[in-house]
Scaffold this motif. Structure first.
Motif, PDB file in Angstrom:
ATOM      1  N   TRP A 160       0.839  -1.184   0.000  1.00 31.06           N
ATOM      2  CA  TRP A 160       0.000   0.000   0.000  1.00 31.06           C
ATOM      3  C   TRP A 160       0.889   1.255   0.000  1.00 31.06           C
ATOM      4  N   THR A 161       0.499   2.260  -0.757  1.00 29.36           N
ATOM      5  CA  THR A 161       1.242   3.520  -0.780  1.00 29.36           C
ATOM      6  C   THR A 161       0.642   4.480   0.246  1.00 29.36           C
ATOM      7  N   ALA A 162       1.333   5.606   0.463  1.00 34.19           N
ATOM      8  CA  ALA A 162       0.893   6.589   1.458  1.00 34.19           C
ATOM      9  C   ALA A 162       0.762   7.960   0.827  1.00 34.19           C
ATOM     10  N   ARG A 163      -0.306   8.647   1.168  1.00 28.57           N
ATOM     11  CA  ARG A 163      -0.455  10.044   0.805  1.00 28.57           C
ATOM     12  C   ARG A 163       0.398  10.900   1.753  1.00 28.57           C
ATOM     13  N   PRO A 164       0.581  12.190   1.442  1.00 26.80           N
ATOM     14  CA  PRO A 164       1.419  13.034   2.315  1.00 26.80           C
ATOM     15  C   PRO A 164       0.942  13.018   3.770  1.00 26.80           C
ATOM     16  N   LEU A 165       1.891  13.078   4.680  1.00 23.71           N
ATOM     17  CA  LEU A 165       1.598  13.046   6.109  1.00 23.71           C
ATOM     18  C   LEU A 165       0.707  14.217   6.510  1.00 23.71           C
ATOM     19  N   THR A 166      -0.304  13.941   7.324  1.00 29.24           N
ATOM     20  CA  THR A 166      -1.204  14.972   7.836  1.00 29.24           C
ATOM     21  C   THR A 166      -0.955  15.179   9.327  1.00 29.24           C
ATOM     22  N   LEU A 167      -0.855  16.432   9.724  1.00 30.68           N
ATOM     23  CA  LEU A 167      -0.697  16.793  11.122  1.00 30.68           C
ATOM     24  C   LEU A 167      -2.071  17.081  11.719  1.00 30.68           C
ATOM     25  N   VAL A 168      -2.372  16.492  12.863  1.00 33.57           N
ATOM     26  CA  VAL A 168      -3.561  16.827  13.631  1.00 33.57           C
ATOM     27  C   VAL A 168      -3.090  17.762  14.738  1.00 33.57           C
ATOM     28  N   GLN A 169      -3.456  19.036  14.624  1.00 30.86           N
ATOM     29  CA  GLN A 169      -2.940  20.041  15.545  1.00 30.86           C
ATOM     30  C   GLN A 169      -4.051  20.555  16.460  1.00 30.86           C
ATOM     31  N   THR A 170      -3.684  20.885  17.690  1.00 32.93           N
ATOM     32  CA  THR A 170      -4.662  21.315  18.685  1.00 32.93           C
ATOM     33  C   THR A 170      -4.169  22.561  19.412  1.00 32.93           C
ATOM     34  N   VAL A 171      -5.125  23.250  20.062  1.00 26.30           N
ATOM     35  CA  VAL A 171      -4.809  24.414  20.884  1.00 26.30           C
ATOM     36  C   VAL A 171      -5.993  24.639  21.829  1.00 26.30           C
ATOM     37  N   GLN A 290      -6.725  19.781  10.818  1.00 22.52           N
ATOM     38  CA  GLN A 290      -5.884  18.802  10.126  1.00 22.52           C
ATOM     39  C   GLN A 290      -5.238  19.496   8.931  1.00 22.52           C
ATOM     40  N   VAL A 291      -3.915  19.405   8.822  1.00 20.88           N
ATOM     41  CA  VAL A 291      -3.192  20.108   7.771  1.00 20.88           C
ATOM     42  C   VAL A 291      -2.045  19.226   7.284  1.00 20.88           C
ATOM     43  N   GLU A 292      -1.836  19.205   5.976  1.00 22.31           N
ATOM     44  CA  GLU A 292      -0.721  18.425   5.446  1.00 22.31           C
ATOM     45  C   GLU A 292       0.601  19.026   5.909  1.00 22.31           C
ATOM     46  N   GLU A 293       1.506  18.184   6.312  1.00 23.38           N
ATOM     47  CA  GLU A 293       2.807  18.642   6.806  1.00 23.38           C
ATOM     48  C   GLU A 293       3.551  19.455   5.766  1.00 23.38           C
ATOM     49  N   ARG A 294       3.352  19.149   4.470  1.00 26.30           N
ATOM     50  CA  ARG A 294       4.078  19.847   3.410  1.00 26.30           C
ATOM     51  C   ARG A 294       3.517  21.238   3.128  1.00 26.30           C
ATOM     52  N   ASN A 295       2.363  21.584   3.681  1.00 25.99           N
ATOM     53  CA  ASN A 295       1.764  22.906   3.482  1.00 25.99           C
ATOM     54  C   ASN A 295       2.405  23.876   4.463  1.00 25.99           C
ATOM     55  N   ALA A 296       3.619  24.314   4.152  1.00 25.11           N
ATOM     56  CA  ALA A 296       4.421  25.103   5.081  1.00 25.11           C
ATOM     57  C   ALA A 296       3.752  26.406   5.477  1.00 25.11           C
ATOM     58  N   ALA A 297       3.089  27.074   4.537  1.00 27.57           N
ATOM     59  CA  ALA A 297       2.463  28.362   4.842  1.00 27.57           C
ATOM     60  C   ALA A 297       1.350  28.198   5.871  1.00 27.57           C
ATOM     61  N   ALA A 298       0.517  27.181   5.691  1.00 28.54           N
ATOM     62  CA  ALA A 298      -0.581  26.956   6.635  1.00 28.54           C
ATOM     63  C   ALA A 298      -0.055  26.532   7.995  1.00 28.54           C
ATOM     64  N   VAL A 299       0.941  25.651   8.021  1.00 22.31           N
ATOM     65  CA  VAL A 299       1.509  25.206   9.292  1.00 22.31           C
ATOM     66  C   VAL A 299       2.089  26.393  10.055  1.00 22.31           C
ATOM     67  N   ALA A 300       2.743  27.306   9.326  1.00 21.25           N
ATOM     68  CA  ALA A 300       3.314  28.489   9.979  1.00 21.25           C
ATOM     69  C   ALA A 300       2.222  29.383  10.542  1.00 21.25           C
ATOM     70  N   LEU A 301       1.137  29.576   9.786  1.00 21.02           N
ATOM     71  CA  LEU A 301       0.011  30.389  10.265  1.00 21.02           C
ATOM     72  C   LEU A 301      -0.555  29.811  11.556  1.00 21.02           C
ATOM     73  N   TYR A 302      -0.813  28.515  11.571  1.00 20.87           N
ATOM     74  CA  TYR A 302      -1.413  27.900  12.748  1.00 20.87           C
ATOM     75  C   TYR A 302      -0.453  27.933  13.936  1.00 20.87           C
ATOM     76  N   GLY A 303       0.834  27.809  13.664  1.00 22.00           N
ATOM     77  CA  GLY A 303       1.806  27.889  14.744  1.00 22.00           C
ATOM     78  C   GLY A 303       1.830  29.254  15.400  1.00 22.00           C
ATOM     79  N   ARG A 304       1.607  30.299  14.611  1.00 23.64           N
ATOM     80  CA  ARG A 304       1.626  31.665  15.171  1.00 23.64           C
ATOM     81  C   ARG A 304       0.485  31.902  16.149  1.00 23.64           C
ATOM     82  N   VAL A 305      -0.595  31.155  16.022  1.00 20.63           N
ATOM     83  CA  VAL A 305      -1.725  31.361  16.936  1.00 20.63           C
ATOM     84  C   VAL A 305      -1.831  30.238  17.968  1.00 20.63           C
ATOM     85  N   GLY A 306      -0.769  29.436  18.075  1.00 22.57           N
ATOM     86  CA  GLY A 306      -0.706  28.492  19.194  1.00 22.57           C
ATOM     87  C   GLY A 306      -0.953  27.032  18.901  1.00 22.57           C
ATOM     88  N   PHE A 307      -1.277  26.671  17.672  1.00 23.90           N
ATOM     89  CA  PHE A 307      -1.504  25.261  17.368  1.00 23.90           C
ATOM     90  C   PHE A 307      -0.192  24.483  17.412  1.00 23.90           C
TER      91      PHE A 307
END
Length: 320
Positions: A160-171, A290-307
Motif C-alpha cells: 500500500w502507498t501513502a499520501r502526504p503526512l497529515t498533522l492533527v494540531q490542537t490548541v 488537520q493540515v498536510e505537513e508539506r503545506n508550510a504556509a498553513a503550518v506556519a500560520l497555525y503555529g503563530r496562533v498556538g496550534f
C-alpha cells in the motif's frame, strides 16, 4: 536503517556532509520521518523539512517521541473529527469505521483504523478491501500515528502507498483567542448556520466540484457554523467551517481559505478568532484542525496562533 513502518515516528539521522583533512564530517538531524523512498528520506524538523539522499545517511534510527498523547485521547479526538466530517455511508468493523462519500475527500472515504477491529489484523485489512470493492471505490485506510504503527507495517508488506503526512494540531480555545489581536481595520467575520452558494463556490475553487455528498458532509452536523468575510465591494474573500462534536466538545476547524489578493493581511487569523468565539459560547475549550505537513504556509500560520501537533496520520492506498 529505517523502514517504511517507521514513517510517522520520531527519528534521528546522522548524515555525511563532507570531508576535511581526510576526516568525514557528519551532521545530526532530529524530527519526524514523513517519507522514505528507495533513494531519499524526508524528516520534519523544528527548522523545516529536510530531504536526505540515502547515500548520504551514515546512521538512522527511531527514537522515543518527545510527547506522546495517551491512546484513548487520540482515539477520542479521531472519533470527534469523524463526527465533524460525517460520511453519508458508514459501517463498523469492530472499533474501525468504514466510510464512503463518493470519493470526495480522503477523510470521508477511508477506513478509520482506531480501536480493535474485532478480528486479526490481516483479516481486518481483507474486510476493508472487500467493503470498498462492494462500494466501487479504491480501498483507503486512515492510520493515526504512532497508534496505528502495526497497521502501517502490515500495509507496507502488502504494497500500500501513502499520501502526504497529515498533522492533527490542537490548541486550547482561550489560548487561541488570546493569540489573535483585535483589528478594527479588517472587515468583520460573518457567521451563518448555512453556507450559501458563494461559500460553496469558494470552497469548490480549492476542493473541486462539490457533489451532493459534500453538502451532506458539510451541513450534516448539529452544531456547525460557516464563516465568511467580504471586502468593501461585497465580494467574498475568506471562508471557513467550524463544528463542535464529541463528549469533550472539540471545535473542529476546516476549509479555511483566503482569496489570493486578501492574503497576508491577518484575515485568516480573524476568521479563526470568530470561530473560537462561537465555540466558546457552546462550551468548547479545545480546538483542532488537520493540515498536510508539506503545506508550510498553513503550518506556519497555525503555529503563530498556538496550534501544535497532537498526533499525525497517514492515508494509505491499496495497490490498483
Amino acid at each position: 536503517m529505517l523502514r517504511r513502518q517507521d514513517v510517522g515516528h520520531r527519528v534521528v539521522v546522522r548524515r555525511i556532509v563532507g570531508v576535511s583533512q581526510d576526516r568525514t564530517l557528519y551532521s545530526d538531524a532530529l524530527g519526524e520521518l514523513v517519507d522514505l523512498t528507495e533513494t531519499d528520506l524526508t524528516i520534519a524538523t523544528e527548522k523545516g523539512t529536510l530531504r536526505v539522499p540515502l547515500q548520504e545517511v551514515h546512521r538512522a534510527k527511531r527514537v522515543p517521541a518527545a510527547r506522546r498523547p495517551p491512546a484513548a485521547e487520540v482515539i477520542g479526538l479521531e472519533l470527534a473529527a469523524n463526527d465533524a466530517w460525517p460520511a453519508p455511508i458508514q459501517s463498523r468493523l469492530g472499533g474501525w469505521i468504514l466510510r464512503a462519500a463518493g470519493n470526495w475527500t480522503g477523510r470521508a472515504n477511508s477506513a478509520l483504523a482506531v480501536g480493535d477491529p474485532d478480528r486479526p489484523l490481516e483479516a481486518a485489512i481483507d474486510a476493508v478491501q472487500q467493503w470498498y470493492a462492494a462500494h466501487g471505490q479504491q480501498p483507503l485506510i486512515n492510520a493515526p500515528m504512532p497508534l496505528a504503527a502495526p497497521v502501517n507495517a502490515a500495509l507496507d508488506e502488502r504494497g500500500w502507498t501513502a499520501r502526504p503526512l497529515t498533522l492533527v494540531q490542537t490548541v486550547p480555545v482561550p489560548a487561541l483567542l488570546a493569540a489573535i489581536p483585535a483589528r478594527g481595520d479588517l472587515p468583520p467575520v460573518e457567521l451563518a448556520d448555512a453556507p450559501g452558494d458563494d461559500w460553496f463556490a469558494m470552497v469548490a475553487e480549492h476542493k473541486g466540484t462539490l457533489p451532493a455528498a459534500a453538502e451532506r458532509i458539510l451541513t450534516g452536523v448539529p452544531e456547525v457554523v460557516f464563516a465568511r468575510v467580504r471586502d468593501a465591494d461585497g465580494d467574498l474573500i475568506a471562508v471557513a467551517r467550524g463544528a463542535v462534536t464529541g463528549p469533550r466538545r472539540w471545535l473542529g476547524i476546516s476549509l479555511l481559505q483566503t482569496a489570493p489578493p486578501a492574503r497576508r493581511r491577518g484575515i485568516a487569523q480573524q476568521v479563526l478568532g470568530g470561530l473560537a468565539q462561537w465555540a466558546t459560547q457552546r462550551g468548547s475549550t479545545r480546538a483542532y484542525l488537520q493540515v498536510e505537513e508539506r503545506n508550510a504556509a498553513a503550518v506556519a500560520l497555525y503555529g503563530r496562533v498556538g496550534f501544535s501537533t497532537h498526533h499525525t496520520y497517514l492515508t494509505r492506498e491499496a495497490p490498483l
